[in-house]
Design an enzyme around this catalytic site. Structure first.
Site, PDB file in Angstrom:
ATOM      1  N   SER A 143       0.872  -1.174   0.000  1.00 30.85           N
ATOM      2  CA  SER A 143       0.000   0.000   0.000  1.00 30.85           C
ATOM      3  C   SER A 143       0.908   1.222   0.000  1.00 30.85           C
ATOM      4  CB  SER A 143      -0.835   0.004   1.284  1.00 30.85           C
ATOM      5  OG  SER A 143      -1.467   1.252   1.492  1.00 30.85           O
ATOM      6  N   TYR A 156      -2.413   0.457  10.617  1.00 29.44           N
ATOM      7  CA  TYR A 156      -2.361  -0.083   9.252  1.00 29.44           C
ATOM      8  C   TYR A 156      -0.999   0.216   8.617  1.00 29.44           C
ATOM      9  CZ  TYR A 156      -3.768  -0.809   4.352  1.00 29.44           C
ATOM     10  OH  TYR A 156      -3.856  -1.235   3.050  1.00 29.44           O
TER      11      TYR A 156
HETATM   12  C1  8X3 Z   1      -4.966   1.707   1.099  1.00 22.87           C
HETATM   13  C2  8X3 Z   1      -4.351   3.057   1.119  1.00 22.87           C
HETATM   14  O1  8X3 Z   1      -4.525   5.413   2.125  1.00 22.87           O
HETATM   15  O2  8X3 Z   1      -6.469   3.984   2.376  1.00 22.87           O
HETATM   16  O3  8X3 Z   1      -4.020   0.711   1.190  1.00 22.87           O
HETATM   17  O4  8X3 Z   1      -4.487   3.579   3.670  1.00 22.87           O
HETATM   18  S1  8X3 Z   1      -4.995   4.024   2.391  1.00 22.87           S
END
Ligand code: 8X3
Length: 258
Positions: A143, A156
């Site tokens: 990501s 995350y």
């Molecule tokens: C997704 C990108 O910016 O929503 O992996 O975390 S974000």
């Protein structure tokens, strides 16, 4: 293609998290490119339906129910193969958008387990089979959160940074062996489930993420970049491919139309 490009035909591509979104789109594209695709995910009904769809289109696909956080199950799955050409580590996701001060440690733990340890389990289990193929490719779908952070994204981003480091380290450690390690880092992708999962099923909140954004990336946009990266000639390693919609720049800025 140059002469060292292995043919996709009869090569096996394993895709994790293939039940929806980027994983499902990648399975469709790799199957169309000639791979024998093995779809894995926790939801058997979904991957079985997708395998049927791909097979009906004249391509090769099978479904195998798998939770990548379950090491024993992953090892049993891997034992079914002699060689594997491509592993697409796509299973993972985000939980919550809470500040570090109040984030739920259980969410952080789950994100680490799925995004980092899940990738570790299946990559370790399939590595000998990838090497045995003569040109294995480990694709890691990380990501843009693997390369920066944002308010509320701590858990995350920490997990995705871990996934990035796993990919980077593995590439170094495999130097001289016939396995490529490719990282695809997508920015804003509108899929049916990513934000819904993040916000525990709150559809209104999930929809707001994309509000006013003319064209977020689709799952198929990302699947296209993954397929391109893994089908380069064997001597070409796409280390890192960052892909965002035009309406998004770094630093978490998104253009929203009024
Ligand atoms: C997704 C990108 O910016 O929503 O992996 O975390 S974000």
């Amino acid at each position: 293609m140059t002469s060292d490009a292995p043919s996709a035909a009869s090569r096996i591509a394993v895709v994790t998290g293939a039940s929806s979104g980027i994983g499902a789109a990648t399975a469709r594209r790799l199957a169309a490119a000639g791979y024998r695709v093995v779809l894995t995910a926790r939801r058997a009904d979904r991957i079985e339906a997708l395998a049927k769809e791909i097979t009906a289109a004249g391509h090769s696909a099978t479904a195998y129910r798998l939770d990548v956080t379950d090491r024993a199950a992953v090892d049993e799955f891997a034992s079914a193969f002699r060689t594997v050409g491509v592993l697409v580590n796509n299973a993972g996701g985000a939980l919550g958008l809470d500040p570090v001060a109040t984030g739920d440690p259980a969410d952080w733990r789950t994100m680490y387990e799925t995004n980092v340890l899940g990738v570790l389990h299946i990559t370790q289990a399939l590595l000998p089979k990838l090497e045995a193929s003569g040109d294995g490719v480990v694709a890691v779908v990380s990501s843009t959160a693997a390369h920066g952070t944002y308010e509320g994204g701590g858990g995350y981003a920490a997990a995705k940074h871990g996934e990035h480091v796993l990919a980077e380290t593995l590439r170094m450690e495999l130097l001289g062996r016939p396995v490529r390690v490719v990282e695809i880092a997508p920015g804003m992708v509108k899929t049916e489930e990513f934000s819904l999962t993040r916000f525990a099923g709150d559809a209104e909140r999930a929809e707001k993420v994309y509000e006013g954004v003319a064209a977020p990336l689709t799952a198929d946009d990302v699947a296209d970049t993954i397929t391109w990266a893994v089908t380069r000639p064997a001597h070409v390693n796409v280390d890192l491919l960052v892909v965002r919609p035009r309406a998004q720049t770094p630093n978490n800025k998104v253009h929203r139309e009024q």
